[in-house]
Design a protein around this motif. Structure first.
Motif, PDB file in Angstrom:
ATOM      1  N   ALA A  82      38.632 -38.527   1.336  1.00  0.00           N
ATOM      2  CA  ALA A  82      39.924 -37.861   1.553  1.00  0.00           C
ATOM      3  C   ALA A  82      41.065 -38.773   1.128  1.00  0.00           C
ATOM      4  O   ALA A  82      40.969 -39.995   1.193  1.00  0.00           O
ATOM      5  CB  ALA A  82      40.069 -37.488   3.024  1.00  0.00           C
ATOM      6  N   PHE A  83      42.170 -38.168   0.678  1.00  0.00           N
ATOM      7  CA  PHE A  83      43.358 -38.942   0.311  1.00  0.00           C
ATOM      8  C   PHE A  83      44.586 -38.054   0.440  1.00  0.00           C
ATOM      9  O   PHE A  83      44.495 -36.822   0.353  1.00  0.00           O
ATOM     10  CB  PHE A  83      43.253 -39.489  -1.115  1.00  0.00           C
ATOM     11  N   ARG A  84      45.720 -38.685   0.675  1.00  0.00           N
ATOM     12  CA  ARG A  84      46.994 -37.965   0.779  1.00  0.00           C
ATOM     13  C   ARG A  84      47.588 -37.800  -0.606  1.00  0.00           C
ATOM     14  O   ARG A  84      47.730 -38.767  -1.357  1.00  0.00           O
ATOM     15  CB  ARG A  84      47.979 -38.750   1.641  1.00  0.00           C
ATOM     16  N   MET A  85      47.964 -36.584  -0.959  1.00  0.00           N
ATOM     17  CA  MET A  85      48.656 -36.362  -2.217  1.00  0.00           C
ATOM     18  C   MET A  85      50.131 -36.720  -2.040  1.00  0.00           C
ATOM     19  O   MET A  85      50.583 -37.006  -0.927  1.00  0.00           O
ATOM     20  CB  MET A  85      48.493 -34.902  -2.660  1.00  0.00           C
ATOM     21  N   HIS A  86      50.889 -36.685  -3.150  1.00  0.00           N
ATOM     22  CA  HIS A  86      52.285 -37.135  -3.094  1.00  0.00           C
ATOM     23  C   HIS A  86      53.178 -36.214  -2.274  1.00  0.00           C
ATOM     24  O   HIS A  86      54.242 -36.631  -1.828  1.00  0.00           O
ATOM     25  CB  HIS A  86      52.837 -37.299  -4.514  1.00  0.00           C
ATOM     26  N   TYR A 121      52.056 -50.577 -10.673  1.00  0.00           N
ATOM     27  CA  TYR A 121      52.013 -49.559 -11.733  1.00  0.00           C
ATOM     28  C   TYR A 121      51.643 -48.199 -11.157  1.00  0.00           C
ATOM     29  O   TYR A 121      52.299 -47.189 -11.445  1.00  0.00           O
ATOM     30  CB  TYR A 121      51.018 -49.956 -12.819  1.00  0.00           C
ATOM     31  N   TYR A 122      50.599 -48.153 -10.339  1.00  0.00           N
ATOM     32  CA  TYR A 122      50.175 -46.874  -9.773  1.00  0.00           C
ATOM     33  C   TYR A 122      51.206 -46.334  -8.789  1.00  0.00           C
ATOM     34  O   TYR A 122      51.316 -45.130  -8.586  1.00  0.00           O
ATOM     35  CB  TYR A 122      48.811 -47.027  -9.097  1.00  0.00           C
ATOM     36  N   ARG A 123      51.983 -47.235  -8.184  1.00  0.00           N
ATOM     37  CA  ARG A 123      53.002 -46.800  -7.219  1.00  0.00           C
ATOM     38  C   ARG A 123      54.202 -46.166  -7.917  1.00  0.00           C
ATOM     39  O   ARG A 123      54.761 -45.179  -7.431  1.00  0.00           O
ATOM     40  CB  ARG A 123      53.463 -48.001  -6.374  1.00  0.00           C
ATOM     41  N   ILE A 124      54.601 -46.704  -9.066  1.00  0.00           N
ATOM     42  CA  ILE A 124      55.812 -46.199  -9.728  1.00  0.00           C
ATOM     43  C   ILE A 124      55.510 -45.076 -10.712  1.00  0.00           C
ATOM     44  O   ILE A 124      56.434 -44.389 -11.162  1.00  0.00           O
ATOM     45  CB  ILE A 124      56.571 -47.325 -10.466  1.00  0.00           C
ATOM     46  N   SER A 139      41.570 -44.900 -16.332  1.00  0.00           N
ATOM     47  CA  SER A 139      42.904 -44.595 -15.794  1.00  0.00           C
ATOM     48  C   SER A 139      43.892 -44.306 -16.912  1.00  0.00           C
ATOM     49  O   SER A 139      44.755 -43.439 -16.781  1.00  0.00           O
ATOM     50  CB  SER A 139      43.403 -45.754 -14.932  1.00  0.00           C
ATOM     51  N   GLN A 140      43.761 -45.047 -18.014  1.00  0.00           N
ATOM     52  CA  GLN A 140      44.670 -44.839 -19.141  1.00  0.00           C
ATOM     53  C   GLN A 140      44.497 -43.442 -19.729  1.00  0.00           C
ATOM     54  O   GLN A 140      45.470 -42.780 -20.094  1.00  0.00           O
ATOM     55  CB  GLN A 140      44.403 -45.901 -20.211  1.00  0.00           C
ATOM     56  N   LYS A 141      43.252 -42.963 -19.790  1.00  0.00           N
ATOM     57  CA  LYS A 141      43.014 -41.605 -20.291  1.00  0.00           C
ATOM     58  C   LYS A 141      43.528 -40.565 -19.303  1.00  0.00           C
ATOM     59  O   LYS A 141      44.118 -39.559 -19.690  1.00  0.00           O
ATOM     60  CB  LYS A 141      41.515 -41.400 -20.543  1.00  0.00           C
ATOM     61  N   SER A 197      38.681 -47.079  -6.138  1.00  0.00           N
ATOM     62  CA  SER A 197      39.625 -47.552  -7.163  1.00  0.00           C
ATOM     63  C   SER A 197      40.182 -46.404  -7.996  1.00  0.00           C
ATOM     64  O   SER A 197      41.270 -46.506  -8.557  1.00  0.00           O
ATOM     65  CB  SER A 197      38.939 -48.566  -8.078  1.00  0.00           C
ATOM     66  N   LEU A 198      39.427 -45.294  -8.080  1.00  0.00           N
ATOM     67  CA  LEU A 198      39.857 -44.174  -8.920  1.00  0.00           C
ATOM     68  C   LEU A 198      40.855 -43.251  -8.217  1.00  0.00           C
ATOM     69  O   LEU A 198      41.624 -42.539  -8.876  1.00  0.00           O
ATOM     70  CB  LEU A 198      38.632 -43.363  -9.353  1.00  0.00           C
ATOM     71  N   ILE A 199      40.861 -43.256  -6.883  1.00  0.00           N
ATOM     72  CA  ILE A 199      41.687 -42.320  -6.116  1.00  0.00           C
ATOM     73  C   ILE A 199      43.173 -42.373  -6.482  1.00  0.00           C
ATOM     74  O   ILE A 199      43.801 -41.325  -6.678  1.00  0.00           O
ATOM     75  CB  ILE A 199      41.483 -42.535  -4.603  1.00  0.00           C
ATOM     76  N   PRO A 200      43.818 -43.573  -6.584  1.00  0.00           N
ATOM     77  CA  PRO A 200      45.259 -43.575  -6.917  1.00  0.00           C
ATOM     78  C   PRO A 200      45.587 -42.857  -8.218  1.00  0.00           C
ATOM     79  O   PRO A 200      46.527 -42.062  -8.272  1.00  0.00           O
ATOM     80  CB  PRO A 200      45.589 -45.081  -6.998  1.00  0.00           C
ATOM     81  N   GLN A 201      44.797 -43.108  -9.291  1.00  0.00           N
ATOM     82  CA  GLN A 201      45.078 -42.446 -10.552  1.00  0.00           C
ATOM     83  C   GLN A 201      44.721 -40.969 -10.492  1.00  0.00           C
ATOM     84  O   GLN A 201      45.403 -40.127 -11.082  1.00  0.00           O
ATOM     85  CB  GLN A 201      44.312 -43.124 -11.683  1.00  0.00           C
ATOM     86  N   LEU A 202      43.642 -40.623  -9.762  1.00  0.00           N
ATOM     87  CA  LEU A 202      43.262 -39.221  -9.597  1.00  0.00           C
ATOM     88  C   LEU A 202      44.385 -38.454  -8.900  1.00  0.00           C
ATOM     89  O   LEU A 202      44.694 -37.315  -9.250  1.00  0.00           O
ATOM     90  CB  LEU A 202      41.967 -39.114  -8.790  1.00  0.00           C
ATOM     91  N   ASN A 203      45.001 -39.097  -7.919  1.00  0.00           N
ATOM     92  CA  ASN A 203      46.120 -38.496  -7.198  1.00  0.00           C
ATOM     93  C   ASN A 203      47.264 -38.163  -8.156  1.00  0.00           C
ATOM     94  O   ASN A 203      47.837 -37.070  -8.133  1.00  0.00           O
ATOM     95  CB  ASN A 203      46.591 -39.471  -6.116  1.00  0.00           C
TER      96      ASN A 203
END
Length: 531
Positions: free
Chosen positions: A136-140, A376-379, A28-30, A167-173
């Motif tokens: 599937a996931f919702r983008m911003h 962190y992923y939210r902000i 996620s950091q990368k 676990s990767l989806i939030p950072q991928l988004n």
């Protein structure tokens, strides 16, 4: 099973879970720093080590959700963009959306005559792939996107892989959002250049007299600042949450003001709160408000910052210093868009755009357990990192001129002497732009004439650090000359000519310096090496 065996098993499970979390945080950091297709492509070895996929596809729906297309296709050694469109009403797309977890499709299902799968996945299976795992996931911007992973050997969808994908989806988004924003920014800048008429090369003077303009300007012409300005102009009209990161004094509050002024909320208030400047026992009341009598000293109702910023923007400075207990409450407010005053039982809806700032490494704080990963992923939907002043020294002259005019008052602005400007260009600036402004303001007060010929800079070794001339051991004159030229070049970030160039500092022509560099064997790779 003995108690000792049970404890060992528990210990092993905890170690395994901790190892998984560290792997996720490292990836996620990368991913957090990526904003281009090329950078995302370079990350594929890390993604492949984490997900073990052979190919990776990202599909995205249009705004009306009538059709979807391939946004990104990345193989281990190649990248291809495909412009085909498929219907959002097709079974594959709807199946992924209806599932809350990753779903696996096998060759038989994909190759059926009435298959609704994208042709690119059908071709992958025909080429020998054994499974396609999608989520599937919702983008911003609320569009649907689908991550599809192609596997040539895997036939089972194990729990570890499901957890890793989820676990990767939030950072991928976030990463996809950064790539799209950067692409749009580049396209917008290009279209502006192509559409603009011929512009005079004469310098344009900016009006520094309006206080509002003074507070919301981002001063600088360096490449880093140009990119940041372009990104902010692109994201300003959206509702994305920004995380502004950077050392103290780099101008995080100015960036927040600049963004608010460009946004659709500019007619409403920008409310600011420094999370590090308020006692932990009072910050909940400051953020959410309190009712009369809710605690000792609450003699009347207080409206919190969220309510004050309703319809506008809330700037949470030094978010990294927010206590863990309040982090959970803040996360709930950001998700539910409603607050409850301390001591009250009434739910109050709020419409607020959030901008956060910190000088801390929040990912390191997450690893240390001092900051919630979910917050962190939210902000950090749109992270912006401000460079320290020592990494954008070419902006020092224009910043100095800005501060000379800002602090001139009603008298004509003073001028900074050439030698003083060169000296400012070599200072390490641990306090960044804030320190530079104080130095200029102090010089204005201590100078009687129109030109500043003397400035006061801290000679404390704690601050000056690497910018002090190093202690040289006995050596040949050529070796001494080489080390000194290298030292000056590094202070100038490799710049040879110009006002802040190494040749000017050394007092020799640029051509002479280049000749000496060639003779002494000084190349760019030596200049970039840390001392």
């Amino acid at each position: 099973m003995t108690s000792e065996t049970a404890l060992q098993a528990l210990y092993d499970r905890l170690r395994k879970r901790e190892s998984e979390q560290l792997k996720q945080l490292a990836l996620s950091q990368k991913m957090a720093t990526i904003s281009t297709h090329k950078a995302f492509e370079a990350l594929q070895p890390d993604l492949q080590n984490f997900l073990d996929q052979d190919n990776l596809y990202i599909f995205v729906a249009d705004k009306e959700e009538k059709s979807y297309s391939l946004l990104l296709q990345v193989k281990r050694n190649t990248q291809v963009i495909n412009n085909d469109l498929w219907s959002c009403k097709a079974g594959f797309f709807q199946h992924c959306i209806d599932s809350a977890e990753p779903v696996q499709h096998g060759p038989k299902e994909i190759l059926k005559a009435e298959s609704t799968f994208p042709t690119i996945l059908v071709e992958a299976v025909r080429s020998g792939s054994k499974a396609i795992i999608s989520m599937a996931f919702r983008m911003h911007d609320q569009r649907w996107a689908i991550l599809s992973l192609e596997y040539k050997k895997r036939t089972d969808n194990d729990l570890q892989l499901i957890n890793r994908i989820t676990s990767l989806i939030p950072q991928l988004n976030i990463t996809i959002g950064n790539i799209r924003m950067n692409t749009q920014s580049v396209q917008l800048t290009t279209s502006k250049i192509l559409a603009s008429p011929i512009v005079s090369s004469a310098p344009v003077r900016t009006d520094f007299t309006t206080p509002e303009v003074l507070r919301t300007q981002i001063i600088g012409n360096s490449e880093q600042i140009k990119i940041i300005k372009s990104q902010l102009e692109t994201v300003a009209s959206t509702e994305m949450t920004l995380l502004i990161q950077g050392e103290s004094g780099t101008g995080k509050e100015v960036v927040a003001q600049y963004l608010h002024r460009l946004s659709t909320r500019s007619q409403h208030s920008l409310i600011k709160i420094n999370c590090a400047a308020i006692a932990p026992t009072l910050i909940e009341s400051e953020l959410f408000g309190h009712e009369k009598g809710s605690f000792s000293g609450a003699i009347k109702r207080k409206i919190g910052k969220f309510e004050q910023a309703n319809g506008g923007t809330l700037f949470l400075d030094e978010i990294g210093d927010l206590p863990l207990v309040l982090q959970a409450k803040l996360l709930r407010v950001l998700q539910e868009k409603e607050v409850e005053r301390v001591g009250g039982n009434k739910i109050i809806p709020v419409d607020v755009r959030i901008i956060c700032a910190t000088h801390k490494d929040l990912l390191a704080e997450v690893r240390a357990g001092n900051f919630r990963a979910d917050l962190y992923y939210r902000i950090s939907a749109f992270p912006v990192t401000l460079p320290p002043l020592r990494e954008r020294r070419e902006d020092i002259p224009i910043l100095v001129q800005h501060f000379l005019e800002k602090h001139a008052g009603k008298v004509p602005p003073k001028q900074m002497g050439k030698k003083m400007l060169q000296r400012l260009g070599l200072h390490p600036w641990p306090g960044n732009i804030r320190e530079l402004e104080h130095v200029v303001a102090r010089a204005i007060l201590l100078t009687e004439g129109p030109t500043i010929k003397n400035i006061m800079l801290s000679d404390n070794p704690v601050f000056v650090g690497a910018n002090k001339i190093p202690d040289f051991s006995p050596q040949t004159l050529a070796d001494f000359e080489k080390q000194y030229i290298l030292w000056v070049l590094r202070r100038c970030n490799g710049l040879i000519s110009g006002t802040n160039g190494a040749a000017t500092i050394l007092g020799i022509p640029a051509t002479t310096l280049q000749s000496k560099m060639k003779k002494l064997g000084i190349s760019k790779k030596f200049i970039s090496l840390k001392e």
